[in-house]
Design a protein around this motif. Structure first.
Motif, PDB file in Angstrom:
ATOM      1  N   GLY A  89       0.812  -1.219   0.000  1.00 45.41           N
ATOM      2  CA  GLY A  89       0.000   0.000   0.000  1.00 45.41           C
ATOM      3  C   GLY A  89       0.839   1.260   0.000  1.00 45.41           C
ATOM      4  N   GLY A  90       2.111   1.116   0.343  1.00 46.98           N
ATOM      5  CA  GLY A  90       3.024   2.252   0.305  1.00 46.98           C
ATOM      6  C   GLY A  90       2.755   3.278   1.380  1.00 46.98           C
ATOM      7  N   LEU A  91       3.214   4.488   1.107  1.00 48.77           N
ATOM      8  CA  LEU A  91       3.088   5.593   2.047  1.00 48.77           C
ATOM      9  C   LEU A  91       2.832   6.861   1.256  1.00 48.77           C
ATOM     10  CD1 LEU A  91       3.379   6.527   5.000  1.00 48.77           C
ATOM     11  CD2 LEU A  91       5.815   6.784   4.577  1.00 48.77           C
ATOM     12  N   ASP A  92       1.700   7.496   1.485  1.00 44.80           N
ATOM     13  CA  ASP A  92       1.340   8.716   0.770  1.00 44.80           C
ATOM     14  C   ASP A  92       1.827   9.967   1.477  1.00 44.80           C
ATOM     15  OD1 ASP A  92      -0.021   7.207  -1.165  1.00 44.80           O
ATOM     16  OD2 ASP A  92      -1.880   7.268   0.010  1.00 44.80           O
ATOM     17  N   LYS A  93       1.679   9.974   2.811  1.00 44.32           N
ATOM     18  CA  LYS A  93       2.014  11.180   3.564  1.00 44.32           C
ATOM     19  C   LYS A  93       2.621  10.842   4.914  1.00 44.32           C
ATOM     20  CE  LYS A  93      -1.829  13.990   1.844  1.00 44.32           C
ATOM     21  NZ  LYS A  93      -3.044  14.722   2.233  1.00 44.32           N
ATOM     22  N   ILE A  94       3.521  11.713   5.343  1.00 49.85           N
ATOM     23  CA  ILE A  94       3.958  11.789   6.736  1.00 49.85           C
ATOM     24  C   ILE A  94       3.900  13.274   7.068  1.00 49.85           C
ATOM     25  CG2 ILE A  94       5.736  11.364   8.456  1.00 49.85           C
ATOM     26  CD1 ILE A  94       7.049   9.431   6.504  1.00 49.85           C
ATOM     27  N   ILE A  95       2.971  13.650   7.909  1.00 44.27           N
ATOM     28  CA  ILE A  95       2.787  15.063   8.235  1.00 44.27           C
ATOM     29  C   ILE A  95       3.483  15.355   9.567  1.00 44.27           C
ATOM     30  CG2 ILE A  95       1.116  16.906   8.663  1.00 44.27           C
ATOM     31  CD1 ILE A  95       1.075  15.743   5.771  1.00 44.27           C
ATOM     32  N   CYS A  96       4.408  16.301   9.523  1.00 44.73           N
ATOM     33  CA  CYS A  96       5.133  16.724  10.717  1.00 44.73           C
ATOM     34  C   CYS A  96       4.188  17.511  11.621  1.00 44.73           C
ATOM     35  CB  CYS A  96       6.330  17.592  10.320  1.00 44.73           C
ATOM     36  SG  CYS A  96       7.165  18.365  11.730  1.00 44.73           S
ATOM     37  N   PRO A  97       4.148  17.203  12.915  1.00 50.21           N
ATOM     38  CA  PRO A  97       3.266  17.937  13.822  1.00 50.21           C
ATOM     39  C   PRO A  97       3.740  19.366  14.085  1.00 50.21           C
ATOM     40  CG  PRO A  97       4.619  16.424  15.070  1.00 50.21           C
ATOM     41  CD  PRO A  97       4.908  16.160  13.617  1.00 50.21           C
ATOM     42  N   ASN A  98       4.987  19.670  13.771  1.00 43.85           N
ATOM     43  CA  ASN A  98       5.534  20.995  14.023  1.00 43.85           C
ATOM     44  C   ASN A  98       5.327  21.934  12.827  1.00 43.85           C
ATOM     45  OD1 ASN A  98       7.128  22.831  15.740  1.00 43.85           O
ATOM     46  ND2 ASN A  98       8.622  22.664  14.082  1.00 43.85           N
ATOM     47  N   CYS A  99       5.812  21.544  11.653  1.00 44.53           N
ATOM     48  CA  CYS A  99       5.733  22.441  10.486  1.00 44.53           C
ATOM     49  C   CYS A  99       4.581  22.097   9.544  1.00 44.53           C
ATOM     50  CB  CYS A  99       7.056  22.441   9.727  1.00 44.53           C
ATOM     51  SG  CYS A  99       7.445  20.887   8.891  1.00 44.53           S
ATOM     52  N   LEU A 100       3.916  20.965   9.794  1.00 37.66           N
ATOM     53  CA  LEU A 100       2.764  20.497   9.017  1.00 37.66           C
ATOM     54  C   LEU A 100       3.094  20.173   7.565  1.00 37.66           C
ATOM     55  CD1 LEU A 100      -0.006  22.837  10.480  1.00 37.66           C
ATOM     56  CD2 LEU A 100       0.659  20.537  11.231  1.00 37.66           C
ATOM     57  N   LYS A 101       4.363  19.980   7.250  1.00 40.27           N
ATOM     58  CA  LYS A 101       4.758  19.613   5.886  1.00 40.27           C
ATOM     59  C   LYS A 101       4.699  18.104   5.713  1.00 40.27           C
ATOM     60  CE  LYS A 101       7.481  23.604   4.832  1.00 40.27           C
ATOM     61  NZ  LYS A 101       8.732  24.184   4.500  1.00 40.27           N
ATOM     62  N   ASN A 102       4.394  17.704   4.485  1.00 44.94           N
ATOM     63  CA  ASN A 102       4.416  16.295   4.119  1.00 44.94           C
ATOM     64  C   ASN A 102       5.862  15.920   3.814  1.00 44.94           C
ATOM     65  OD1 ASN A 102       4.155  13.732   3.093  1.00 44.94           O
ATOM     66  ND2 ASN A 102       2.869  14.333   1.353  1.00 44.94           N
ATOM     67  N   ILE A 103       6.436  15.051   4.640  1.00 46.18           N
ATOM     68  CA  ILE A 103       7.845  14.689   4.467  1.00 46.18           C
ATOM     69  C   ILE A 103       8.022  13.286   3.883  1.00 46.18           C
ATOM     70  CG2 ILE A 103       8.612  16.252   6.295  1.00 46.18           C
ATOM     71  CD1 ILE A 103       8.878  13.707   8.108  1.00 46.18           C
ATOM     72  N   ALA A 104       6.955  12.714   3.344  1.00 50.54           N
ATOM     73  CA  ALA A 104       7.018  11.342   2.821  1.00 50.54           C
ATOM     74  C   ALA A 104       8.087  11.180   1.750  1.00 50.54           C
ATOM     75  CB  ALA A 104       5.658  10.904   2.284  1.00 50.54           C
ATOM     76  N   ASN A 105       8.291  12.193   0.946  1.00 48.87           N
ATOM     77  CA  ASN A 105       9.280  12.112  -0.132  1.00 48.87           C
ATOM     78  C   ASN A 105      10.617  12.727   0.233  1.00 48.87           C
ATOM     79  OD1 ASN A 105       7.508  10.769  -1.903  1.00 48.87           O
ATOM     80  ND2 ASN A 105       6.543  12.718  -2.415  1.00 48.87           N
ATOM     81  N   GLU A 106      10.770  13.094   1.504  1.00 49.65           N
ATOM     82  CA  GLU A 106      12.029  13.671   1.987  1.00 49.65           C
ATOM     83  C   GLU A 106      12.931  12.551   2.514  1.00 49.65           C
ATOM     84  OE1 GLU A 106      12.628  16.943   1.605  1.00 49.65           O
ATOM     85  OE2 GLU A 106      10.634  17.188   0.749  1.00 49.65           O
ATOM     86  N   ASP A 107      14.090  12.928   2.976  1.00 48.64           N
ATOM     87  CA  ASP A 107      15.071  11.975   3.502  1.00 48.64           C
ATOM     88  C   ASP A 107      14.899  11.838   5.018  1.00 48.64           C
ATOM     89  OD1 ASP A 107      17.175  10.227   3.569  1.00 48.64           O
ATOM     90  OD2 ASP A 107      18.715  11.787   3.575  1.00 48.64           O
ATOM     91  N   TRP A 108      13.900  11.081   5.452  1.00 43.10           N
ATOM     92  CA  TRP A 108      13.651  10.845   6.868  1.00 43.10           C
ATOM     93  C   TRP A 108      14.219   9.484   7.239  1.00 43.10           C
ATOM     94  CZ3 TRP A 108      10.127   6.767   7.277  1.00 43.10           C
ATOM     95  CH2 TRP A 108       9.370   6.511   6.137  1.00 43.10           C
ATOM     96  N   ASP A 109      14.505   9.293   8.517  1.00 40.35           N
ATOM     97  CA  ASP A 109      15.258   8.121   8.957  1.00 40.35           C
ATOM     98  C   ASP A 109      14.579   7.450  10.154  1.00 40.35           C
ATOM     99  OD1 ASP A 109      17.201   6.231   9.535  1.00 40.35           O
ATOM    100  OD2 ASP A 109      18.707   7.692  10.157  1.00 40.35           O
ATOM    101  N   LEU A 110      14.123   6.205   9.973  1.00 42.99           N
ATOM    102  CA  LEU A 110      13.495   5.450  11.048  1.00 42.99           C
ATOM    103  C   LEU A 110      14.493   4.590  11.823  1.00 42.99           C
ATOM    104  CD1 LEU A 110      10.182   4.216   9.372  1.00 42.99           C
ATOM    105  CD2 LEU A 110      10.462   6.011  11.074  1.00 42.99           C
ATOM    106  N   ASN A 111      15.734   4.534  11.383  1.00 42.13           N
ATOM    107  CA  ASN A 111      16.729   3.682  12.055  1.00 42.13           C
ATOM    108  C   ASN A 111      16.913   4.001  13.532  1.00 42.13           C
ATOM    109  OD1 ASN A 111      17.348   1.843  10.008  1.00 42.13           O
ATOM    110  ND2 ASN A 111      18.714   3.321   9.034  1.00 42.13           N
ATOM    111  N   PRO A 112      17.009   5.280  13.938  1.00 43.85           N
ATOM    112  CA  PRO A 112      17.151   5.541  15.383  1.00 43.85           C
ATOM    113  C   PRO A 112      15.975   4.978  16.197  1.00 43.85           C
ATOM    114  CG  PRO A 112      17.761   7.486  14.149  1.00 43.85           C
ATOM    115  CD  PRO A 112      17.158   6.510  13.163  1.00 43.85           C
TER     116      PRO A 112
END
Length: 179
Positions: A89-112
């Protein structure tokens, strides 16, 4: 045929005494005859799960679609830190609670988060670090060291979800996955 699942995941990265809670929930589901007491090869994993049982008809608004005739039809219980994602199903959006930007296509890191270094996610747009559960993932993802995955089951009744939430004593994420 592709497999699908519904996972019920506490909105807590580290659930207190997760192993005991997993057994408590399993005992509750067995007592309601929702799953079988004995583990078997009924999930899409190298581990064993708990096969569907007759009481499952009472927790789904679509009992005719329950997977009684499927080999993969059981409950998988996860008790280690896991990312419950939407699969194909993939991932359409990740909305930051601070800046409200969609970061789904940005370089975010779940490793930590996955490596237990932090329960937070850093927004690549505003660099603000926030608890991972405050970000809005679409479709819904779950992040916890406790989760309950029902393989090939249709949706659940609102009452069942409410009872499950009460048993967990916290907010939950409902994650629909297609493999």
């Amino acid at each position: 045929m592709s497999e699908h699942s519904i996972s019920i995941v506490p909105r807590q990265s580290s659930y207190p005494d997760n192993r005991s809670k997993a057994y408590e929930i399993l005992d509750w589901l067995v007592s309601k005859d929702i799953v079988k007491k004995t583990s078997s090869d009924c999930i899409l994993s190298s581990e064993y799960g708990y096969a569907i049982s007759d009481g499952a008809r009472l927790v789904s608004p679509s009992p005719d679609y329950l997977p009684f005739d499927y080999n993969i039809n059981g409950l998988e219980i996860v008790i280690e830190r896991c990312i419950f994602d939407a699969g194909e199903g993939g991932l359409d959006k990740i909305i930051c609670p601070n800046c409200l930007k969609n970061i789904a296509n940005e370089d975010w890191d779940l490793n930590p988060w996955y490596n237990k270094e932090s329960d937070n996610l850093i927004c690549p747009a505003c660099r603000h670090e926030t608890d991972i559960h405050k970000f809005r993932f679409e479709p819904t993802w779950g992040f916890s060291d406790l989760g309950f995955t029902f393989w090939n089951w249709p949706d659940f009744t609102d009452e069942f979800i409410s009872d499950f939430k009460k048993k967990l004593e916290c907010d939950i994420s409902i994650v629909h996955t297609h493999r």
